[in-house]
Design a protein around this motif. Structure first.
Motif, mmCIF file in Angstrom:
data_model
loop_
_atom_site.group_PDB
_atom_site.id
_atom_site.type_symbol
_atom_site.label_atom_id
_atom_site.label_comp_id
_atom_site.label_asym_id
_atom_site.label_seq_id
_atom_site.Cartn_x
_atom_site.Cartn_y
_atom_site.Cartn_z
ATOM 1 N N ALA A 28 -0.456 7.953 -12.321
ATOM 2 C CA ALA A 28 0.037 6.630 -11.681
ATOM 3 C C ALA A 28 -1.330 5.885 -11.154
ATOM 4 N N VAL A 29 -2.355 6.846 -10.653
ATOM 5 C CA VAL A 29 -3.697 5.973 -10.033
ATOM 6 C C VAL A 29 -4.419 5.567 -11.343
ATOM 7 N N THR A 30 -4.428 6.136 -12.332
ATOM 8 C CA THR A 30 -5.383 5.975 -13.373
ATOM 9 C C THR A 30 -4.704 4.837 -14.464
ATOM 10 N N GLY A 31 -3.147 4.642 -13.961
ATOM 11 C CA GLY A 31 -2.609 3.732 -14.929
ATOM 12 C C GLY A 31 -2.330 4.241 -16.502
ATOM 13 N N GLN A 32 -2.718 5.743 -16.637
ATOM 14 C CA GLN A 32 -2.659 6.187 -18.240
ATOM 15 C C GLN A 32 -1.998 7.729 -18.103
ATOM 16 N N PRO A 33 -1.339 8.003 -19.372
ATOM 17 C CA PRO A 33 -0.768 9.408 -19.219
ATOM 18 C C PRO A 33 -1.987 10.453 -19.531
ATOM 19 N N VAL A 34 -2.570 10.763 -18.326
ATOM 20 C CA VAL A 34 -3.685 11.705 -18.582
ATOM 21 C C VAL A 34 -3.086 13.104 -18.730
ATOM 22 N N SER A 35 -2.278 13.577 -17.846
ATOM 23 C CA SER A 35 -1.587 14.740 -17.875
ATOM 24 C C SER A 35 -0.234 15.028 -18.271
ATOM 25 N N ILE A 36 0.264 15.902 -18.687
ATOM 26 C CA ILE A 36 1.556 16.204 -18.999
ATOM 27 C C ILE A 36 2.286 16.440 -18.019
ATOM 28 N N PRO A 148 -5.953 12.320 7.220
ATOM 29 C CA PRO A 148 -5.259 11.529 7.032
ATOM 30 C C PRO A 148 -4.107 11.707 6.147
ATOM 31 N N VAL A 149 -3.094 11.142 6.455
ATOM 32 C CA VAL A 149 -1.694 11.442 5.634
ATOM 33 C C VAL A 149 -1.493 10.330 4.777
ATOM 34 N N ILE A 150 -1.275 10.143 3.547
ATOM 35 C CA ILE A 150 -0.514 8.927 2.872
ATOM 36 C C ILE A 150 0.713 9.230 1.953
ATOM 37 N N PRO A 151 1.930 8.656 2.773
ATOM 38 C CA PRO A 151 2.990 8.863 1.844
ATOM 39 C C PRO A 151 3.182 8.033 0.481
ATOM 40 N N VAL A 152 3.452 8.496 -0.639
ATOM 41 C CA VAL A 152 3.516 7.690 -1.763
ATOM 42 C C VAL A 152 4.291 8.172 -2.682
ATOM 43 N N SER A 153 4.763 7.352 -3.742
ATOM 44 C CA SER A 153 5.587 7.680 -4.872
ATOM 45 C C SER A 153 5.092 7.590 -6.126
ATOM 46 N N ALA A 154 4.598 8.718 -6.814
ATOM 47 C CA ALA A 154 3.687 8.453 -7.953
ATOM 48 C C ALA A 154 4.758 7.789 -9.008
ATOM 49 N N VAL A 155 6.045 8.041 -8.961
ATOM 50 C CA VAL A 155 6.994 7.735 -9.951
ATOM 51 C C VAL A 155 7.278 6.120 -9.682
ATOM 52 N N GLN A 156 7.201 5.618 -8.473
ATOM 53 C CA GLN A 156 7.655 4.223 -8.377
ATOM 54 C C GLN A 156 6.249 3.405 -8.021
ATOM 55 N N GLY A 157 5.150 4.175 -8.083
ATOM 56 C CA GLY A 157 3.807 3.473 -7.622
ATOM 57 C C GLY A 157 3.758 2.924 -6.580
ATOM 58 N N LEU A 158 4.435 3.558 -5.460
ATOM 59 C CA LEU A 158 4.330 2.977 -3.799
ATOM 60 C C LEU A 158 3.157 3.974 -3.118
ATOM 61 N N GLY A 159 2.619 3.031 -2.381
ATOM 62 C CA GLY A 159 1.521 3.866 -1.721
ATOM 63 C C GLY A 159 -0.088 3.838 -2.236
ATOM 64 N N LEU A 160 -0.126 3.249 -3.367
ATOM 65 C CA LEU A 160 -1.327 3.886 -4.357
ATOM 66 C C LEU A 160 -2.395 2.879 -3.702
ATOM 67 N N GLN A 419 6.310 -4.656 -1.606
ATOM 68 C CA GLN A 419 6.446 -3.654 -2.489
ATOM 69 C C GLN A 419 6.155 -3.909 -4.002
ATOM 70 N N GLU A 420 6.221 -5.176 -4.239
ATOM 71 C CA GLU A 420 5.871 -5.635 -5.429
ATOM 72 C C GLU A 420 4.559 -5.635 -5.675
ATOM 73 N N ARG A 421 3.891 -6.138 -4.397
ATOM 74 C CA ARG A 421 2.442 -6.454 -4.231
ATOM 75 C C ARG A 421 1.496 -5.086 -4.390
ATOM 76 N N ASP A 422 2.252 -4.098 -3.622
ATOM 77 C CA ASP A 422 1.906 -2.711 -3.793
ATOM 78 C C ASP A 422 1.511 -2.065 -5.108
ATOM 79 N N VAL A 423 2.631 -2.392 -6.050
ATOM 80 C CA VAL A 423 2.597 -1.879 -7.296
ATOM 81 C C VAL A 423 1.508 -2.451 -8.063
ATOM 82 N N MET A 424 1.478 -3.889 -7.786
ATOM 83 C CA MET A 424 0.315 -4.572 -8.571
ATOM 84 C C MET A 424 -0.992 -3.901 -8.348
ATOM 85 N N HIS A 425 -1.160 -3.916 -7.259
ATOM 86 C CA HIS A 425 -2.416 -3.523 -6.496
ATOM 87 C C HIS A 425 -2.781 -2.051 -7.019
ATOM 88 N N GLY A 426 -1.554 -1.316 -6.989
ATOM 89 C CA GLY A 426 -1.493 0.026 -7.445
ATOM 90 C C GLY A 426 -2.110 0.286 -8.722
#
Ligand SMILES: Nc1nc2c(ncn2[C@@H]2O[C@H](COP(=O)(O)OP(=O)(O)OP(=O)(O)O)[C@@H](O)[C@H]2O)c(=O)[nH]1
Ligand SMILES: [Mg+2]
Length: 428
Positions: A28-36, A148-160, A419-426
Motif C-alpha cells: 500500500a505504501v509503495t503503491g506496488q505489489p512488492v510482496s505476496i 507512536p501508534v498509527i491506525p491504518v488500513s492497508a487494504v483501504q489505504g487509510l492512515g498512510l 478520507q478520499e484525500r488521505d487515499v490520494m496522499h497515501g
C-alpha cells in the motif's frame, strides 16, 4: 534514483507477527505489489526489499519480513533472518492489529529498543476493527517509552499519510540533508537577478539570511548573481545583453517584479525557494490553494518560528490578515503564535500560514507540515500566500512543475472528503 548507493537510503523495516498485514502495508505504501499477500500465515519467508523515492525523505528502502512468531524448525531460521534485518534498519514499523499486542510484540519492541532503532506501532486492519482506547493504553503500558501508534488500513489505504508523517519524525536528524536553495536551477555562467527591497523591514546594514544563502548557492554553481532593488529592476534588465536565467524577488514586491520581468524569463520568490529548501513545496502550494475556500468567520493560524519584534506594518500580523479578509470578503479570525506556542491541536483552524522558517531545520518544518496535513488542516507559508493573494502564484511556481501541478489540482482536491484525500496522499 537507481544511482543512489544502498547505504544512502533510509532503511525502513516492517516487522510483526504473521498475517497482520505487513506485506499488504508495504504494497500500500509503495503503491506496488512488492510482496505476496495471502490469508495463510507465513506467506513471506525471506526479507523482501523495495527501493523507492518517498517524498520528502528521499530514497528509502522498505524491508518486508517474515512473521516474528513463526513456529517450527523452518520458522526458526526465518525468525533468525528477520532478526538480522533488525540490525540494519534505520527505522522500524511494528505492525499489529486491534486487540493483538502480546509477548511477540513486546519482544520485537525490546529488540528494537536495544538497538536504539526508532519505531512506531502500526495498528492495521482498522476497516475490520478499529482500536479501542483500552487497546491503545495497553500498547503504551507495554513499551517504555510509549511508541507512536498509527491506525491504518492497508487494504483501504487509510492512515498512510499519518504513517509518512511518523516516518519523517522517526528518521534520524542528519537524514534531512538540505537540498539546494537555488543553485540547481542555474547552469555555470548563467545569471540570476535577485530583487531585494530595502525598506523599513530590512535589517540595518545587511541582507537577510535567505538572500545571503541564495547568493552563496548561486556562486557554488559557478553562476552569477546581480542584486537590485525593485525600482531598479526594469532598467537593469534592459541594460543586460542576455536575458537572465532566473529572477528571484522578495514576496512583498512580487506583483511589481512580475510586471517588470518579461514573460519568457522564469521568476520566483525567495519564499518559494525557502519552501522547497525547508519543506515540501508541492504540499505548501496545495495549502495556498486552500485560501480559496476560506469563508468569513474561519480561523487562520499564523505561525512564526521565532519570536521576533513585530514591526509596525508586520507582514504576518498586519498585511496577510488584511489581504485575507479582503480576499474572503469578511472577517477572518487570525491568531498569531510564535516559537514554542505552536499548538498541537490544529482542528480549530481552516488554514495554517507559516513563516519562512529560516531559524528551524528541515526536519522540524516537515514535521509541522505533515502534522497539519494529518489533521486535515492545510498549511502554506507567507510568501506563497502573498503570491496567491496577488494572483501571481501560478507564474512564480513555473520553475517547479511538480509543485505547480499540485497547486492546480489542489482546488479540486480540497473539495474532496478527508478520507478520499488521505487515499490520494497515501499513494506516496
Ligand atoms: N480487512 C483487512 N485485511 C487486511 C488488511 N491488510 C491485510 N489484510 C489481510 O490480512 C491477510 C494477511 O496479509 P499479509 O499482508 O499477507 O500479512 P503478512 O503480515 O505479510 O503475513 P505473513 O507474510 O504471513 O507474515 C490477508 O488476507 C490480507 O488481505 C487490512 O487493512 N484490512
Ligand atoms: Mg507477508
Amino acid at each position: 534514483m537507481r544511482d543512489t548507493p544502498k547505504g544512502l537510503r533510509l532503511h525502513i523495516g516492517v516487522f510483526g507477527r504473521r498475517n497482520v498485514g505487513k506485506s499488504s502495508l508495504v504494497n500500500a505504501v509503495t503503491g506496488q505489489p512488492v510482496s505476496i499477500v495471502s490469508d495463510t500465515p507465513g506467506t513471506t519467508t525471506d526479507p523482501v526489499e523495495k527501493a523507492q523515492e518517498l517524498s520528502p525523505l528521499g530514497p528509502v528502502v522498505f524491508i518486508d519480513t517474515a512473521g516474528l512468531d513463526d513456529a517450527g524448525a523452518l520458522g526458526e531460521l526465518r525468525v533468525k533472518r528477520t532478526e538480522k534485518t533488525l540490525d540494519r534498519v534505520d527505522v522500524a514499523l511494528l505492525v499489529t492489529e486491534s486487540g493483538v499486542f502480546g509477548d511477540d510484540e513486546v519482544r520485537i519492541a525490546a529488540m528494537l529498543s536495544e538497538r536504539d532503532t526508532p519505531f512506531a506501532v502500526v495498528v492495521n486492519k482498522i476497516d475490520h476493527s478499529p482500536p479501542t482506547p483500552e487497546f491503545l493504553d495497553h500498547i503504551a503500558a507495554c513499551c517504555d517509552p510509549a511508541p507512536p501508534v498509527i491506525p491504518v488500513s492497508a487494504v483501504q489505504g487509510l492512515g498512510l499519510l499519518a504513517l509518512k508523517e511518523i516516518l519523517v519524525r522517526l528518521a534520524p536528524d542528519d537524514w534531512f540533508a538540505e537540498p539546494r536553495l537555488v543553485g540547481d536551477l542555474l547552469r555555470a555562467g548563467e545569471l540570476a537577478v535577485l530583487v531585494v527591497p530595502i525598506d523599513l523591514g530590512a535589517p540595518k546594514g545587511r541582507l537577510i539570511l535567505p538572500q545571503v544563502q541564495a547568493i552563496r548557492d548561486i556562486l557554488d554553481s559557478d553562476a552569477r548573481a546581480m542584486v537590485v532593488k525593485e525600482r531598479e529592476l526594469r532598467d537593469a534588465l534592459e541594460q543586460l545583453t542576455h536575458k537572465p536565467a532566473l529572477v528571484v524577488c522578495d514576496s512583498q514586491v512580487v506583483l511589481k517584479t512580475a510586471g517588470d520581468t518579461p514573460a519568457d524569463v522564469p521568476m520566483t520568490t525567495f519564499s518559494i525557494l525557502m519552501a522547497r529548501f525547508k519543506g515540501d513545496l508541492a504540499r505548501l502550494a496545495e495549502g495556498a490553494a486552500a485560501i480559496d475556500r476560506l469563508r468569513p468567520g474561519d480561523r487562520v493560524l499564523i505561525a512564526e518560528a521565532c519570536t521576533h519584534h513585530p514591526l509596525a506594518d508586520d507582514i504576518g500580523r498586519v498585511k496577510i490578515p488584511r489581504w485575507l479578509r479582503q480576499y474572503a470578503g469578511g472577517a477572518i479570525q487570525v491568531e498569531v503564535k510564535a516559537g514554542a506556542a505552536y499548538p498541537e491541536d490544529l482542528s480549530p483552524y481552516a488554514l495554517v500560514i507559516h513563516c519562512g522558517a529560516c531559524v528551524v531545520n528541515r526536519k522540524a518544518m516537515l514535521s509541522r507540515l505533515y502534522h497539519s496535513i494529518r489533521q486535515d488542516v492545510p498549511m502554506t507559508n507567507y510568501g506563497l500566500a502573498i503570491s496567491f493573494l496577488q494572483g501571481v502564484l501560478p507564474r512564480v511556481l513555473l520553475p517547479f512543475p511538480a509543485a505547480r501541478a499540485a497547486f492546480e489540482k489542489a482546488r479540486e482536491t480540497w473539495r474532496r472528503s478527508p478520507q478520499e484525500r488521505d487515499v490520494m496522499h497515501g499513494g506516496i
